[in-house]
Scaffold this motif. Structure first.
Motif, PDB file in Angstrom:
ATOM      1  N   ASN A  61       0.834  -1.216   0.000  1.00  0.00           N
ATOM      2  CA  ASN A  61       0.000   0.000   0.000  1.00  0.00           C
ATOM      3  C   ASN A  61       0.861   1.255   0.000  1.00  0.00           C
ATOM      4  N   GLN A  62       1.916   1.222   0.795  1.00  0.00           N
ATOM      5  CA  GLN A  62       2.823   2.368   0.884  1.00  0.00           C
ATOM      6  C   GLN A  62       3.530   2.604  -0.449  1.00  0.00           C
ATOM      7  N   ALA A  63       3.968   1.530  -1.098  1.00  0.00           N
ATOM      8  CA  ALA A  63       4.678   1.650  -2.371  1.00  0.00           C
ATOM      9  C   ALA A  63       3.754   2.159  -3.471  1.00  0.00           C
ATOM     10  N   LEU A  64       2.553   1.617  -3.553  1.00  0.00           N
ATOM     11  CA  LEU A  64       1.608   2.037  -4.590  1.00  0.00           C
ATOM     12  C   LEU A  64       1.177   3.491  -4.389  1.00  0.00           C
ATOM     13  N   LYS A  65       1.025   3.887  -3.162  1.00  0.00           N
ATOM     14  CA  LYS A  65       0.674   5.283  -2.861  1.00  0.00           C
ATOM     15  C   LYS A  65       1.804   6.214  -3.291  1.00  0.00           C
ATOM     16  N   LEU A  66       3.033   5.770  -3.067  1.00  0.00           N
ATOM     17  CA  LEU A  66       4.193   6.582  -3.442  1.00  0.00           C
ATOM     18  C   LEU A  66       4.261   6.761  -4.958  1.00  0.00           C
ATOM     19  N   ILE A  67       3.957   5.700  -5.700  1.00  0.00           N
ATOM     20  CA  ILE A  67       3.959   5.784  -7.161  1.00  0.00           C
ATOM     21  C   ILE A  67       2.845   6.710  -7.648  1.00  0.00           C
ATOM     22  N   ALA A  68       1.663   6.553  -7.069  1.00  0.00           N
ATOM     23  CA  ALA A  68       0.502   7.312  -7.532  1.00  0.00           C
ATOM     24  C   ALA A  68       0.615   8.804  -7.237  1.00  0.00           C
ATOM     25  N   LEU A  69       1.134   9.143  -6.078  1.00  0.00           N
ATOM     26  CA  LEU A  69       1.141  10.546  -5.650  1.00  0.00           C
ATOM     27  C   LEU A  69       2.391  11.301  -6.075  1.00  0.00           C
ATOM     28  N   GLN A  70       3.503  10.612  -6.203  1.00  0.00           N
ATOM     29  CA  GLN A  70       4.772  11.306  -6.444  1.00  0.00           C
ATOM     30  C   GLN A  70       5.273  11.204  -7.883  1.00  0.00           C
ATOM     31  N   GLN A  71       4.755  10.232  -8.657  1.00  0.00           N
ATOM     32  CA  GLN A  71       5.181  10.042 -10.047  1.00  0.00           C
ATOM     33  C   GLN A  71       6.713  10.080 -10.169  1.00  0.00           C
ATOM     34  N   PRO A  72       7.392   9.075  -9.590  1.00  0.00           N
ATOM     35  CA  PRO A  72       8.855   9.090  -9.541  1.00  0.00           C
ATOM     36  C   PRO A  72       9.508   8.945 -10.909  1.00  0.00           C
ATOM     37  N   VAL A  73      10.738   9.444 -11.005  1.00  0.00           N
ATOM     38  CA  VAL A  73      11.534   9.277 -12.223  1.00  0.00           C
ATOM     39  C   VAL A  73      11.925   7.812 -12.355  1.00  0.00           C
ATOM     40  N   ALA A  74      12.495   7.452 -13.504  1.00  0.00           N
ATOM     41  CA  ALA A  74      12.720   6.045 -13.844  1.00  0.00           C
ATOM     42  C   ALA A  74      13.523   5.285 -12.778  1.00  0.00           C
ATOM     43  N   SER A  75      14.627   5.859 -12.321  1.00  0.00           N
ATOM     44  CA  SER A  75      15.480   5.144 -11.365  1.00  0.00           C
ATOM     45  C   SER A  75      14.757   4.929 -10.035  1.00  0.00           C
ATOM     46  N   ASP A  76      14.022   5.922  -9.580  1.00  0.00           N
ATOM     47  CA  ASP A  76      13.270   5.792  -8.331  1.00  0.00           C
ATOM     48  C   ASP A  76      12.093   4.837  -8.506  1.00  0.00           C
ATOM     49  N   PHE A  77      11.488   4.855  -9.691  1.00  0.00           N
ATOM     50  CA  PHE A  77      10.397   3.933  -9.973  1.00  0.00           C
ATOM     51  C   PHE A  77      10.894   2.487  -9.899  1.00  0.00           C
ATOM     52  N   ARG A  78      12.086   2.233 -10.440  1.00  0.00           N
ATOM     53  CA  ARG A  78      12.664   0.890 -10.388  1.00  0.00           C
ATOM     54  C   ARG A  78      12.888   0.453  -8.946  1.00  0.00           C
ATOM     55  N   THR A  79      13.330   1.378  -8.122  1.00  0.00           N
ATOM     56  CA  THR A  79      13.559   1.057  -6.712  1.00  0.00           C
ATOM     57  C   THR A  79      12.268   0.616  -6.039  1.00  0.00           C
ATOM     58  N   ILE A  80      11.195   1.343  -6.310  1.00  0.00           N
ATOM     59  CA  ILE A  80       9.907   1.012  -5.704  1.00  0.00           C
ATOM     60  C   ILE A  80       9.388  -0.325  -6.208  1.00  0.00           C
ATOM     61  N   VAL A  81       9.492  -0.544  -7.518  1.00  0.00           N
ATOM     62  CA  VAL A  81       9.040  -1.812  -8.099  1.00  0.00           C
ATOM     63  C   VAL A  81       9.845  -2.981  -7.525  1.00  0.00           C
ATOM     64  N   SER A  82      11.143  -2.802  -7.373  1.00  0.00           N
ATOM     65  CA  SER A  82      11.979  -3.874  -6.842  1.00  0.00           C
ATOM     66  C   SER A  82      11.591  -4.205  -5.404  1.00  0.00           C
ATOM     67  N   VAL A  83      11.226  -3.186  -4.626  1.00  0.00           N
ATOM     68  CA  VAL A  83      10.761  -3.428  -3.251  1.00  0.00           C
ATOM     69  C   VAL A  83       9.472  -4.236  -3.272  1.00  0.00           C
ATOM     70  N   LEU A  84       8.558  -3.868  -4.153  1.00  0.00           N
ATOM     71  CA  LEU A  84       7.288  -4.591  -4.274  1.00  0.00           C
ATOM     72  C   LEU A  84       7.524  -6.060  -4.617  1.00  0.00           C
ATOM     73  N   LYS A  85       8.347  -6.294  -5.616  1.00  0.00           N
ATOM     74  CA  LYS A  85       8.613  -7.662  -6.047  1.00  0.00           C
ATOM     75  C   LYS A  85       9.384  -8.446  -4.989  1.00  0.00           C
ATOM     76  N   ALA A  86      10.378  -7.804  -4.393  1.00  0.00           N
ATOM     77  CA  ALA A  86      11.198  -8.479  -3.386  1.00  0.00           C
ATOM     78  C   ALA A  86      10.393  -8.806  -2.138  1.00  0.00           C
ATOM     79  N   SER A  87       9.467  -7.944  -1.767  1.00  0.00           N
ATOM     80  CA  SER A  87       8.641  -8.213  -0.586  1.00  0.00           C
ATOM     81  C   SER A  87       7.767  -9.434  -0.808  1.00  0.00           C
ATOM     82  N   SER A  88       7.355  -9.657  -2.043  1.00  0.00           N
ATOM     83  CA  SER A  88       6.582 -10.852  -2.369  1.00  0.00           C
ATOM     84  C   SER A  88       7.424 -12.112  -2.159  1.00  0.00           C
ATOM     85  N   ASP A  89       8.702 -12.044  -2.542  1.00  0.00           N
ATOM     86  CA  ASP A  89       9.601 -13.180  -2.307  1.00  0.00           C
ATOM     87  C   ASP A  89       9.802 -13.408  -0.812  1.00  0.00           C
ATOM     88  N   LEU A  90       9.944 -12.337  -0.051  1.00  0.00           N
ATOM     89  CA  LEU A  90      10.091 -12.481   1.398  1.00  0.00           C
ATOM     90  C   LEU A  90       8.860 -13.145   2.005  1.00  0.00           C
TER      91      LEU A  90
END
Length: 220
Positions: A61-90
């Motif tokens: 929820n925190q990651a999706l909110k950050l994407i929706a409200l802040q519209q991050p640049v490509a490198s920051d977007f990758r960081t957020i996506v990687s957290v989302l995917k990695a948390s699923s593995d955890l």
């Protein structure tokens, strides 16, 4: 605005690390319970899994909110996506730890095989070391370390094969340990899959760093 975004991104990373530490502890406790025949500890692992699952939902929820409200640049977007995917593995690693704990409850009171349990214990120690290393690599955004850690999974695969062969041999020659050996086979397989998820975590570090989706330990 940028200060707010990076503060929220820092909080996201902190939450991810907390989840990783909790999952590592779950692996330790579940296998400790299994090896030491500790039903009480196993039940604690099962009940604590709700906290890990809840943590993943909050992180998403925190990651999706950050994407929706802040519209991050490509490198920051990758960081957020990687957290989302990695948390699923955890979360999946946590699920495997719970499955190991449940086997403790199932096998309690049945004849065991110390030699196989020693192999499982050694395999667990190496897996926890890998997980701790990959979490450290995540914090440091260390792509080189992530790639090296992924290669350690080959050792886990070899340990699994040795363990599996011992279990099959025991199954063929001893019937009174049938319940235990069935659980050993399942637990060893779960540990091997945890190693695969750690490889996935390494791959998400690489993606976050350079945007490349890679296979770091192709088993085919």
């Amino acid at each position: 605005m940028h200060e707010i975004f990076y503060d929220e991104l820092r909080k996201l990373n902190v939450r991810f690390m907390e989840m990783g530490i909790n999952v590592s502890e779950q692996i330790y406790r579940s296998t400790k319970a299994f090896i030491e025949h500790d039903k009480e500890l196993a039940n604690k692992v099962v009940s604590d899994d709700q906290e890990i699952n809840g943590g993943e939902i909050q992180l998403e929820n925190q990651a999706l909110k950050l994407i929706a409200l802040q519209q991050p640049v490509a490198s920051d977007f990758r960081t957020i996506v990687s957290v989302l995917k990695a948390s699923s593995d955890l979360e999946r690693i946590g699920d495997h730890a719970v499955s190991i704990a449940k086997e403790t409850i199932l096998v309690k009171g049945n004849p065991r095989v110390p030699q196989i349990e020693e192999k499982i214990s050694a395999m667990t120690a190496d897996i926890r070391k890998m997980l701790e290393q990959v979490l450290d690599a995540y914090v440091k955004a260390d792509e080189k370390s992530a790639r090296n850690i992924a290669q350690e999974d080959k050792k886990i695969d070899e340990q699994y094969k040795v363990c599996r062969d011992l279990i099959v041999k025991e199954m063929q020659h001893e019937t009174k340990t049938a319940v235990a050996t069935s659980s050993y086979l399942l637990v060893a397989g779960l540990l091997e899959r945890i190693g695969d998820h750690i490889v996935n975590l390494s791959e998400w570090i690489v993606y976050s760093k350079n945007g490349h989706l890679v296979e770091l330990n192709d088993k085919q």
